[in-house]
Scaffold this motif. Structure first.
Motif, PDB file in Angstrom:
ATOM      1  N   GLU A 219       0.836  -1.205   0.000  1.00  0.00           N
ATOM      2  CA  GLU A 219       0.000   0.000   0.000  1.00  0.00           C
ATOM      3  C   GLU A 219       0.872   1.257   0.000  1.00  0.00           C
ATOM      4  O   GLU A 219       0.527   2.267  -0.634  1.00  0.00           O
ATOM      5  CB  GLU A 219      -0.917  -0.010   1.211  1.00  0.00           C
ATOM      6  N   PHE A 220       2.005   1.201   0.700  1.00  0.00           N
ATOM      7  CA  PHE A 220       2.913   2.347   0.714  1.00  0.00           C
ATOM      8  C   PHE A 220       3.535   2.571  -0.661  1.00  0.00           C
ATOM      9  O   PHE A 220       3.800   3.708  -1.054  1.00  0.00           O
ATOM     10  CB  PHE A 220       4.002   2.150   1.773  1.00  0.00           C
ATOM     11  N   HIS A 221       3.785   1.495  -1.380  1.00  0.00           N
ATOM     12  CA  HIS A 221       4.287   1.628  -2.754  1.00  0.00           C
ATOM     13  C   HIS A 221       3.258   2.340  -3.627  1.00  0.00           C
ATOM     14  O   HIS A 221       3.590   3.255  -4.390  1.00  0.00           O
ATOM     15  CB  HIS A 221       4.570   0.242  -3.346  1.00  0.00           C
ATOM     16  N   MET A 222       2.008   1.933  -3.516  1.00  0.00           N
ATOM     17  CA  MET A 222       0.967   2.461  -4.401  1.00  0.00           C
ATOM     18  C   MET A 222       0.519   3.870  -4.010  1.00  0.00           C
ATOM     19  O   MET A 222       0.166   4.675  -4.869  1.00  0.00           O
ATOM     20  CB  MET A 222      -0.241   1.518  -4.392  1.00  0.00           C
ATOM     21  N   ARG A 223       0.546   4.160  -2.711  1.00  0.00           N
ATOM     22  CA  ARG A 223       0.015   5.445  -2.231  1.00  0.00           C
ATOM     23  C   ARG A 223       1.111   6.248  -1.531  1.00  0.00           C
ATOM     24  O   ARG A 223       0.907   6.831  -0.475  1.00  0.00           O
ATOM     25  CB  ARG A 223      -1.143   5.177  -1.276  1.00  0.00           C
ATOM     26  N   TYR A 224       2.259   6.302  -2.165  1.00  0.00           N
ATOM     27  CA  TYR A 224       3.435   6.915  -1.550  1.00  0.00           C
ATOM     28  C   TYR A 224       3.142   8.340  -1.082  1.00  0.00           C
ATOM     29  O   TYR A 224       3.443   8.713   0.057  1.00  0.00           O
ATOM     30  CB  TYR A 224       4.594   6.909  -2.543  1.00  0.00           C
ATOM     31  N   SER A 225       2.580   9.151  -1.933  1.00  0.00           N
ATOM     32  CA  SER A 225       2.359  10.560  -1.591  1.00  0.00           C
ATOM     33  C   SER A 225       1.323  10.737  -0.503  1.00  0.00           C
ATOM     34  O   SER A 225       1.301  11.761   0.195  1.00  0.00           O
ATOM     35  CB  SER A 225       1.933  11.345  -2.833  1.00  0.00           C
ATOM     36  N   GLU A 226       0.465   9.741  -0.286  1.00  0.00           N
ATOM     37  CA  GLU A 226      -0.595   9.837   0.720  1.00  0.00           C
ATOM     38  C   GLU A 226      -0.177   9.322   2.083  1.00  0.00           C
ATOM     39  O   GLU A 226      -0.746   9.732   3.107  1.00  0.00           O
ATOM     40  CB  GLU A 226      -1.818   9.034   0.271  1.00  0.00           C
ATOM     41  N   LEU A 227       0.784   8.412   2.134  1.00  0.00           N
ATOM     42  CA  LEU A 227       1.050   7.679   3.367  1.00  0.00           C
ATOM     43  C   LEU A 227       2.370   8.024   4.047  1.00  0.00           C
ATOM     44  O   LEU A 227       2.641   7.528   5.144  1.00  0.00           O
ATOM     45  CB  LEU A 227       0.996   6.168   3.094  1.00  0.00           C
ATOM     46  N   PHE A 228       3.198   8.854   3.408  1.00  0.00           N
ATOM     47  CA  PHE A 228       4.472   9.229   4.028  1.00  0.00           C
ATOM     48  C   PHE A 228       4.410  10.656   4.566  1.00  0.00           C
ATOM     49  O   PHE A 228       3.719  11.522   4.014  1.00  0.00           O
ATOM     50  CB  PHE A 228       5.623   9.110   3.030  1.00  0.00           C
ATOM     51  N   SER A 229       5.168  10.892   5.639  1.00  0.00           N
ATOM     52  CA  SER A 229       5.272  12.218   6.235  1.00  0.00           C
ATOM     53  C   SER A 229       6.204  13.089   5.395  1.00  0.00           C
ATOM     54  O   SER A 229       6.841  12.598   4.455  1.00  0.00           O
ATOM     55  CB  SER A 229       5.817  12.096   7.662  1.00  0.00           C
ATOM     56  N   PRO A 230       6.312  14.372   5.701  1.00  0.00           N
ATOM     57  CA  PRO A 230       7.179  15.256   4.902  1.00  0.00           C
ATOM     58  C   PRO A 230       8.639  14.836   4.836  1.00  0.00           C
ATOM     59  O   PRO A 230       9.337  15.203   3.891  1.00  0.00           O
ATOM     60  CB  PRO A 230       7.023  16.611   5.611  1.00  0.00           C
ATOM     61  N   ASP A 231       9.125  14.050   5.830  1.00  0.00           N
ATOM     62  CA  ASP A 231      10.525  13.630   5.738  1.00  0.00           C
ATOM     63  C   ASP A 231      10.728  12.539   4.686  1.00  0.00           C
ATOM     64  O   ASP A 231      11.858  12.177   4.384  1.00  0.00           O
ATOM     65  CB  ASP A 231      11.072  13.184   7.101  1.00  0.00           C
ATOM     66  N   ARG A 232       9.611  11.994   4.143  1.00  0.00           N
ATOM     67  CA  ARG A 232       9.633  11.000   3.068  1.00  0.00           C
ATOM     68  C   ARG A 232      10.280   9.686   3.500  1.00  0.00           C
ATOM     69  O   ARG A 232      10.614   8.841   2.670  1.00  0.00           O
ATOM     70  CB  ARG A 232      10.326  11.560   1.817  1.00  0.00           C
TER      71      ARG A 232
END
Length: 259
Positions: A219-232
């Motif tokens: 899910e993190f692969h598919m929704r990277y921009s939605e699930l990570f904090s600003p530090d990426r």
């Protein structure tokens, strides 16, 4: 050691310095520096929200969260989105019991420093413990066998103290896009090897392993921009909610099996 410098050193160690050409060594070194610049360094501690989460009936369930920054919830926007809080509330809903949450997890923890967290936990043993550890072992180039063996010892200590234990094994570091290729693939390989060794050690110690890389990372692969904090590098609140949704069922199973 800075986390991304550790990743670069770990990658070089995994490949074997003797087997690397000068060009490849230079590439990995450069990629580690570039990724470190893109990610930066976290300067704030996670929120804290330990305490009682009221339920309805039965005795209070003592729930402990141990491990590294992922267990502590670094990157969550507020205390309501910490993994410990999300899971404590989920346990209240599933069991009907009040849940007392204690978070021992610390940013930067490795399986070596995790020992001190277990020391604290067994002094007032929880009924149920969640452990998330391993990412910093990869970036700190700890040997896979050593890391897994240390984890097994500490899970056994928690079990001997009466706690049901669930361990989310090493996450897929290949989801961290600021780490460029081929460095990202190398670090992913190391993390996968560690997760496999952790699973075996946790089972031997009487805990329940959850393959985070298999169940959570897609899910993190598919929704990277939605699930990570600003530090990426760390999840945000939505990312922790996704992970907690996956981890709640194994925690409930562990609790049922221990009663």
């Amino acid at each position: 050691m800075g986390i991304l410098r550790g990743i670069r050193v770990a990658a070089v160690t995994l490949c074997g310095v003797g087997g690397l050409s000068g060009a490849m060594y230079g590439l990995l070194t450069g990629q580690g520096k570039r990724a470190r610049t893109l990610i930066g360094r976290s300067t704030t501690d996670p929120h804290r929200a330990d305490g009682l989460y009221p339920g309805g009936v039965g005795s209070v369930l003592k729930f402990a969260v141990l491990g590294d920054s992922l267990a502590a919830g670094l990157g969550a926007e507020n205390a309501d989105l910490l993994p410990g809080v999300l899971l404590a509330r989920g346990l209240v809903e599933e069991t009907g019991r009040s849940v007392h949450l204690t978070t021992y997890a610390r940013v930067g923890a490795t399986t070596r420093t995790f020992i001190s967290q277990v020391d604290q936990a067994v002094a007032d043993p929880p009924d149920l413990a969640l452990v998330i550890i391993g990412g910093n072992d990869v970036t700190g180039k700890m040997r896979v066998r050593t890391s897994a063996a240390l984890l097994g010892i500490e899970v056994a200590r928690l079990r001997a103290a009466g706690a049901a234990v669930v361990v989310a094994t090493c996450p897929d570091l290949g989801t961290i896009r600021p780490i460029p290729q081929p460095l990202r693939s190398i670090v992913r390989q190391w993390g996968r090897m560690l997760a496999k060794a952790q699973r075996a050690a946790v089972l031997r110690a009487g805990g329940i392993p959850v393959p985070a890389a298999d169940l959570i990372s897609a899910e993190f692969h598919m929704r990277y921009s939605e699930l990570f904090s600003p530090d990426r590098f760390h999840p945000n609140g939505a990312g922790y909610r996704h992970a907690s949704d996956v981890l709640l069922a194994p925690l409930c199973r562990a609790l049922t099996a221990s009663t």
